[in-house]
Write a protein that holds these residues in place. Sequence first.
Motif, mmCIF file in Angstrom:
data_model
loop_
_atom_site.group_PDB
_atom_site.id
_atom_site.type_symbol
_atom_site.label_atom_id
_atom_site.label_comp_id
_atom_site.label_asym_id
_atom_site.label_seq_id
_atom_site.Cartn_x
_atom_site.Cartn_y
_atom_site.Cartn_z
ATOM 1 N N GLU A 12 0.703 -1.291 0.040
ATOM 2 C CA GLU A 12 -0.015 -0.011 0.043
ATOM 3 C C GLU A 12 0.922 1.263 -0.148
ATOM 4 O O GLU A 12 0.608 2.103 -0.741
ATOM 5 C CB GLU A 12 -0.970 -0.058 1.207
ATOM 6 N N ALA A 13 1.917 1.280 0.700
ATOM 7 C CA ALA A 13 2.700 2.531 0.984
ATOM 8 C C ALA A 13 3.392 2.906 -0.522
ATOM 9 O O ALA A 13 3.350 3.722 -0.819
ATOM 10 C CB ALA A 13 3.669 2.223 2.027
ATOM 11 N N ALA A 15 2.416 1.859 -3.258
ATOM 12 C CA ALA A 15 1.452 2.400 -4.580
ATOM 13 C C ALA A 15 0.780 3.645 -4.185
ATOM 14 O O ALA A 15 0.904 4.253 -5.236
ATOM 15 C CB ALA A 15 0.182 1.195 -4.327
ATOM 16 N N ARG A 16 0.705 4.013 -3.035
ATOM 17 C CA ARG A 16 0.380 5.364 -2.685
ATOM 18 C C ARG A 16 1.308 6.453 -3.227
ATOM 19 O O ARG A 16 1.157 7.550 -3.722
ATOM 20 C CB ARG A 16 0.111 5.625 -1.289
ATOM 21 N N MET A 19 1.310 7.112 -6.846
ATOM 22 C CA MET A 19 -0.144 7.558 -7.172
ATOM 23 C C MET A 19 -0.257 8.948 -7.889
ATOM 24 O O MET A 19 0.800 9.700 -7.641
ATOM 25 C CB MET A 19 -1.142 7.507 -6.167
ATOM 26 N N PRO A 68 -0.534 1.702 -9.682
ATOM 27 C CA PRO A 68 -0.801 1.765 -8.069
ATOM 28 C C PRO A 68 -2.321 1.461 -7.578
ATOM 29 O O PRO A 68 -2.572 1.079 -6.631
ATOM 30 C CB PRO A 68 -0.270 3.136 -7.925
ATOM 31 N N LYS A 69 -3.287 1.878 -8.515
ATOM 32 C CA LYS A 69 -4.735 1.852 -8.218
ATOM 33 C C LYS A 69 -5.120 0.233 -8.029
ATOM 34 O O LYS A 69 -5.894 0.051 -7.114
ATOM 35 C CB LYS A 69 -5.538 2.548 -9.078
ATOM 36 N N LEU A 72 -3.683 -1.045 -5.024
ATOM 37 C CA LEU A 72 -4.616 -0.605 -3.790
ATOM 38 C C LEU A 72 -5.715 -1.711 -3.733
ATOM 39 O O LEU A 72 -6.129 -1.955 -2.520
ATOM 40 C CB LEU A 72 -4.840 0.650 -3.930
#
Length: 124
Positions: A12-13, A15-16, A19, A68-69, A72
Motif C-alpha cells: 500500500e505504501a 502504491a500510494r 499515485m 498503483p490503483k 491498492l
Amino acid sequence: MTFLKARLDRDEAVARACMGASWRVAPGGRVRVDAWPETAGDGQPEKQGFVASAENEAYVEHIVRNDPKQVLRRVVGQRRVVALYEKEQWARQRGVPGSGVLEDVLRGLASQYSDHPAYRSEWA
C-alpha cells in the motif's frame, strides 16, 4: 498473520507513493501516466508523464495492469480476507467451530511473497 499484514502495508505504501494519475500503454513500449492536473496554469494541456519503457508490448501491459490503483484494490481485497480470518479466530477461541479454510487462503496469499527473507517455507 503479522508477516502478511506487513507485506500488505508495504504494498500500500509503495502504491500510494506512485499515485497521481492513471497508467496506460503508450506506443513504442512505453508506460505513460495521464497528465495531472489536466491543464497547466495557462490553460494549456499538461504533457503526459513517463513511467517506464519495456522491451515489448506484453511487458508494458503487465506493468500497466499492476498500476498503483490496481495494487491498492488488491490490498483492500486481501485485507478483507485477513479480517475474516481474525473474526473466525476470535469465534474459535470462544468455542465456535471453524472450517480452517481461511487459514489455507491466508497461506495462499502469503505465498505471493515467498521471495521475501521473512517468509517461512512451512507456510506453503
